[in-house]
Design an enzyme around this catalytic site. Structure first.
Site, PDB file in Angstrom:
ATOM      1  N   VAL A  57       9.058   4.294  11.043  1.00 15.52           N
ATOM      2  CA  VAL A  57       8.912   5.727  11.133  1.00 15.52           C
ATOM      3  C   VAL A  57       7.804   6.233  11.489  1.00 15.52           C
ATOM      4  O   VAL A  57       7.901   7.336  12.098  1.00 15.52           O
ATOM      5  CB  VAL A  57       9.286   6.136   9.575  1.00 15.52           C
ATOM      6  CG1 VAL A  57      10.248   6.022   8.607  1.00 15.52           C
ATOM      7  CG2 VAL A  57       7.768   6.172   8.650  1.00 15.52           C
ATOM      8  N   ASN A  83      10.807   9.564   2.890  1.00 16.68           N
ATOM      9  CA  ASN A  83      10.211   8.767   1.523  1.00 16.68           C
ATOM     10  C   ASN A  83       9.764   7.733   1.880  1.00 16.68           C
ATOM     11  O   ASN A  83       8.693   7.461   1.433  1.00 16.68           O
ATOM     12  CB  ASN A  83      12.194   8.087   1.619  1.00 16.68           C
ATOM     13  CG  ASN A  83      11.338   7.408  -0.061  1.00 16.68           C
ATOM     14  OD1 ASN A  83      10.012   7.938  -1.003  1.00 16.68           O
ATOM     15  ND2 ASN A  83      11.350   5.759   0.039  1.00 16.68           N
ATOM     16  N   SER A 134       2.785  13.474  -2.687  1.00 20.93           N
ATOM     17  CA  SER A 134       2.416  12.781  -3.922  1.00 20.93           C
ATOM     18  C   SER A 134       1.182  13.664  -4.869  1.00 20.93           C
ATOM     19  O   SER A 134       1.230  14.764  -4.548  1.00 20.93           O
ATOM     20  CB  SER A 134       1.462  11.662  -3.063  1.00 20.93           C
ATOM     21  OG  SER A 134       0.992  11.141  -4.797  1.00 20.93           O
ATOM     22  N   TYR A 147      -4.608   7.767   1.946  1.00 21.66           N
ATOM     23  CA  TYR A 147      -4.034   8.505   1.332  1.00 21.66           C
ATOM     24  C   TYR A 147      -3.773   9.891   1.096  1.00 21.66           C
ATOM     25  O   TYR A 147      -2.356  10.462   0.958  1.00 21.66           O
ATOM     26  CB  TYR A 147      -3.940   7.423   0.447  1.00 21.66           C
ATOM     27  CG  TYR A 147      -2.498   7.162  -0.758  1.00 21.66           C
ATOM     28  CD1 TYR A 147      -1.153   6.949  -0.266  1.00 21.66           C
ATOM     29  CD2 TYR A 147      -2.067   8.080  -1.252  1.00 21.66           C
ATOM     30  CE1 TYR A 147       0.501   6.613  -0.585  1.00 21.66           C
ATOM     31  CE2 TYR A 147      -0.659   8.249  -2.618  1.00 21.66           C
ATOM     32  CZ  TYR A 147       0.462   7.502  -1.783  1.00 21.66           C
ATOM     33  OH  TYR A 147       1.549   7.872  -2.544  1.00 21.66           O
ATOM     34  N   ALA A 149      -5.565  12.257   2.339  1.00 25.14           N
ATOM     35  CA  ALA A 149      -5.718  13.227   3.618  1.00 25.14           C
ATOM     36  C   ALA A 149      -4.173  13.425   3.673  1.00 25.14           C
ATOM     37  O   ALA A 149      -3.617  14.297   4.792  1.00 25.14           O
ATOM     38  CB  ALA A 149      -7.260  12.300   4.859  1.00 25.14           C
ATOM     39  N   SER A 150      -3.274  12.008   3.786  1.00 19.75           N
ATOM     40  CA  SER A 150      -1.935  12.265   4.850  1.00 19.75           C
ATOM     41  C   SER A 150      -0.944  12.992   3.869  1.00 19.75           C
ATOM     42  O   SER A 150      -0.209  13.294   4.399  1.00 19.75           O
ATOM     43  CB  SER A 150      -2.059  10.056   5.015  1.00 19.75           C
ATOM     44  OG  SER A 150      -1.187  10.005   3.949  1.00 19.75           O
ATOM     45  N   LYS A 151      -1.379  12.683   2.548  1.00 14.16           N
ATOM     46  CA  LYS A 151      -0.382  13.031   1.554  1.00 14.16           C
ATOM     47  C   LYS A 151      -0.643  14.674   1.568  1.00 14.16           C
ATOM     48  O   LYS A 151       0.455  15.587   1.715  1.00 14.16           O
ATOM     49  CB  LYS A 151      -0.097  12.965   0.408  1.00 14.16           C
ATOM     50  CG  LYS A 151       0.241  11.491   0.336  1.00 14.16           C
ATOM     51  CD  LYS A 151       2.200  11.521   0.358  1.00 14.16           C
ATOM     52  CE  LYS A 151       2.339   9.858   0.482  1.00 14.16           C
ATOM     53  NZ  LYS A 151       3.838   9.373   0.823  1.00 14.16           N
ATOM     54  N   ILE A 180       4.489   6.115 -10.431  1.00 16.43           N
ATOM     55  CA  ILE A 180       5.531   5.490 -10.685  1.00 16.43           C
ATOM     56  C   ILE A 180       5.437   3.516 -10.677  1.00 16.43           C
ATOM     57  O   ILE A 180       4.989   3.294  -9.759  1.00 16.43           O
ATOM     58  CB  ILE A 180       6.343   5.936  -9.455  1.00 16.43           C
ATOM     59  CG1 ILE A 180       6.558   7.548  -9.461  1.00 16.43           C
ATOM     60  CG2 ILE A 180       7.842   5.700  -9.923  1.00 16.43           C
ATOM     61  CD1 ILE A 180       6.473   8.268 -10.650  1.00 16.43           C
TER      62      ILE A 180
HETATM   63  P1  NAP Z   1       8.057   1.315  -2.475  1.00 15.80           P
HETATM   64  O1  NAP Z   1       8.213   0.507  -3.218  1.00 15.80           O
HETATM   65  O2  NAP Z   1       6.454   0.424  -1.322  1.00 15.80           O
HETATM   66  O3  NAP Z   1       8.591   1.387  -1.305  1.00 15.80           O
HETATM   67  C1  NAP Z   1       8.265   2.068   0.834  1.00 15.80           C
HETATM   68  C2  NAP Z   1       9.624   0.977   1.072  1.00 15.80           C
HETATM   69  O4  NAP Z   1       9.389   2.347   2.523  1.00 15.80           O
HETATM   70  C3  NAP Z   1      10.075   0.253   1.746  1.00 15.80           C
HETATM   71  O5  NAP Z   1      11.033  -0.147   1.487  1.00 15.80           O
HETATM   72  C4  NAP Z   1       9.493  -0.617   3.027  1.00 15.80           C
HETATM   73  O6  NAP Z   1       9.930  -1.097   3.234  1.00 15.80           O
HETATM   74  C5  NAP Z   1       8.664   1.037   3.658  1.00 15.80           C
HETATM   75  N1  NAP Z   1       8.326   0.978   4.813  1.00 15.80           N
HETATM   76  C6  NAP Z   1       6.930   1.351   4.757  1.00 15.80           C
HETATM   77  N2  NAP Z   1       6.096   1.392   5.876  1.00 15.80           N
HETATM   78  C7  NAP Z   1       7.831   1.887   6.650  1.00 15.80           C
HETATM   79  C8  NAP Z   1       7.485   2.211   8.049  1.00 15.80           C
HETATM   80  N3  NAP Z   1       7.074   2.610   8.790  1.00 15.80           N
HETATM   81  N4  NAP Z   1       8.825   2.719   8.450  1.00 15.80           N
HETATM   82  C9  NAP Z   1      10.059   1.839   7.750  1.00 15.80           C
HETATM   83  N5  NAP Z   1       9.867   1.996   5.924  1.00 15.80           N
HETATM   84  C10 NAP Z   1       9.092   1.663   5.462  1.00 15.80           C
HETATM   85  O7  NAP Z   1       6.971   2.512  -2.476  1.00 15.80           O
HETATM   86  P2  NAP Z   1       7.635   3.804  -3.740  1.00 15.80           P
HETATM   87  O8  NAP Z   1       6.562   3.976  -4.424  1.00 15.80           O
HETATM   88  O9  NAP Z   1       8.678   3.929  -3.726  1.00 15.80           O
HETATM   89  O10 NAP Z   1       6.427   5.064  -2.627  1.00 15.80           O
HETATM   90  C11 NAP Z   1       7.597   6.004  -1.367  1.00 15.80           C
HETATM   91  C12 NAP Z   1       7.651   6.985  -1.070  1.00 15.80           C
HETATM   92  O11 NAP Z   1       6.855   7.712  -2.495  1.00 15.80           O
HETATM   93  C13 NAP Z   1       5.995   6.748  -0.218  1.00 15.80           C
HETATM   94  O12 NAP Z   1       6.022   8.212   0.985  1.00 15.80           O
HETATM   95  C14 NAP Z   1       5.121   6.754  -1.473  1.00 15.80           C
HETATM   96  O13 NAP Z   1       3.721   6.986  -0.997  1.00 15.80           O
HETATM   97  C15 NAP Z   1       5.383   8.049  -2.373  1.00 15.80           C
HETATM   98  N6  NAP Z   1       4.874   7.868  -3.465  1.00 15.80           N
HETATM   99  C16 NAP Z   1       4.588   6.938  -4.819  1.00 15.80           C
HETATM  100  C17 NAP Z   1       4.144   6.770  -5.439  1.00 15.80           C
HETATM  101  C18 NAP Z   1       4.023   5.538  -6.367  1.00 15.80           C
HETATM  102  O14 NAP Z   1       3.376   5.614  -7.763  1.00 15.80           O
HETATM  103  N7  NAP Z   1       4.605   4.959  -6.391  1.00 15.80           N
HETATM  104  C19 NAP Z   1       3.342   7.931  -5.870  1.00 15.80           C
HETATM  105  C20 NAP Z   1       3.683   9.114  -5.171  1.00 15.80           C
HETATM  106  C21 NAP Z   1       4.204   9.336  -3.686  1.00 15.80           C
HETATM  107  P3  NAP Z   1       8.914  -2.604   3.331  1.00 15.80           P
HETATM  108  O15 NAP Z   1       9.565  -3.147   1.925  1.00 15.80           O
HETATM  109  O16 NAP Z   1      10.022  -3.569   4.292  1.00 15.80           O
HETATM  110  O17 NAP Z   1       7.681  -2.339   3.693  1.00 15.80           O
END
Ligand code: NAP
Length: 253
Positions: A57, A83, A134, A147, A149-151, A180
């Site tokens: 992305v 996402n 986030s 993180y 700043a980007s969010k 999460i």
């Molecule tokens: P995750 O389990 O690490 O999943 C992230 C997914 O994004 C992975 O499949 C990863 O692929 C993919 N990804 C990373 N960089 C990418 C890129 N450049 N292009 C395409 N795909 C990419 O994380 P998650 O917790 O589900 O997070 C999902 C979203 O929720 C993120 O934006 C995160 O910032 C946000 N969020 C998460 C939390 C939390 O506590 N978990 C809290 C707030 C916000 P690979 O595995 O192949 O690298």
């Protein structure tokens, strides 16, 4: 369950965590789902009778290709969930490395921006875009500068896009998860350990609990909701948790 029958949905980062839970939920709700990810998710796509398109992305052409191919195959896109995201560069501001900010912005912010830019071309009128922000987009978090700043930026571009795309009745919202239990958090022992204290509900959230919000926002039942940043955080943004107060009280005894 809110029906997504007949809808075509694209989910970036669909192979893991919140993205994966949303892929499964959308499939159960009747949507045709396109999974975009860095890792090969062909098997997942077969399971849900959908499509996998390898996508980074942070590369604009790849996001455009993803949406173009989806329309080529299915004729339309109704839902785009921007996402994919990363956590990177933990440390005090005094030790900030610009590369951590640059990479965080490239994936977390520019990835969403490319989705908004090209989504506005390829999405059908009346479509839905949901971006992953986030709680770190709503408030400061010590040591998480890149993180945070980007969010924060994701929330700004979400609101701006919602105003611009309202002309075509495309709704744009973002979600603000708290902590999460996904691989992103499970690989971060410090974050994993503290959150039972900081989250008022006393636990981390589940990816399925975030997918439920994304599902609602994507459905016609949410057709008057746009331009919002909606927290799904067990109460983190409501204020200081009792867990923190009792921890402080124990310290002072
Ligand atoms: P995750 O389990 O690490 O999943 C992230 C997914 O994004 C992975 O499949 C990863 O692929 C993919 N990804 C990373 N960089 C990418 C890129 N450049 N292009 C395409 N795909 C990419 O994380 P998650 O917790 O589900 O997070 C999902 C979203 O929720 C993120 O934006 C995160 O910032 C946000 N969020 C998460 C939390 C939390 O506590 N978990 C809290 C707030 C916000 P690979 O595995 O192949 O690298």
């Amino acid at each position: 369950m809110f029906s997504l029958k007949g809808k075509v949905a694209v989910i970036t980062g669909g192979g893991s965590g919140i993205g994966l839970a949303t892929v499964r939920r959308f499939y159960q709700a009747g949507a045709t789902v396109v999974v975009a990810d860095l890792s090969d998710e062909t098997k997942l796509a077969q399971e849900i009778d959908g499509l996998y398109i390898k996508t980074d992305v942070s590369i604009e052409n790849e996001v455009q290709f993803l949406l173009e191919k989806t329309v080529e195959k299915y004729g339309h896109i109704d839902i785009l969930f921007n996402n994919a995201g990363i956590g990177r560069g933990i440390g005090m501001m005094s030790d900030a490395e610009s590369v951590d900010y640059e990479v965080s912005f490239k994936v977390n912010t520019m990835g969403v921006l490319y989705g908004l830019k090209h989504g506005s071309v390829y999405l059908s009128d009346g479509g839905v875009i949901i971006n992953s922000a986030s709680v770190a987009g709503l408030q400061g978090v010590p040591t998480y500068g890149p993180y945070v700043a980007s969010k924060h930026a994701v929330i700004g571009i979400t609101k701006t896009a919602a105003l611009e795309l309202s002309l075509r009745n495309i709704r744009v919202n973002c979600i603000c998860p708290g902590t999460i239990d996904t691989p992103m958090v499970q690989n971060n022992t410090a974050q994993k350990a503290i959150n039972n204290y900081v989250t008022p509900l006393g636990r981390n959230g589940l990816p399925e609990e975030v997918a439920a919000l994304v599902h609602f926002l994507s459905s016609d039942d949410a057709k008057f909701i746009t331009g919002q940043a909606i927290a799904v955080d067990g109460g983190i943004t409501a204020g200081t948790s009792l867990g923190i107060w009792s921890g402080l009280a124990a310290l002072s005894n």
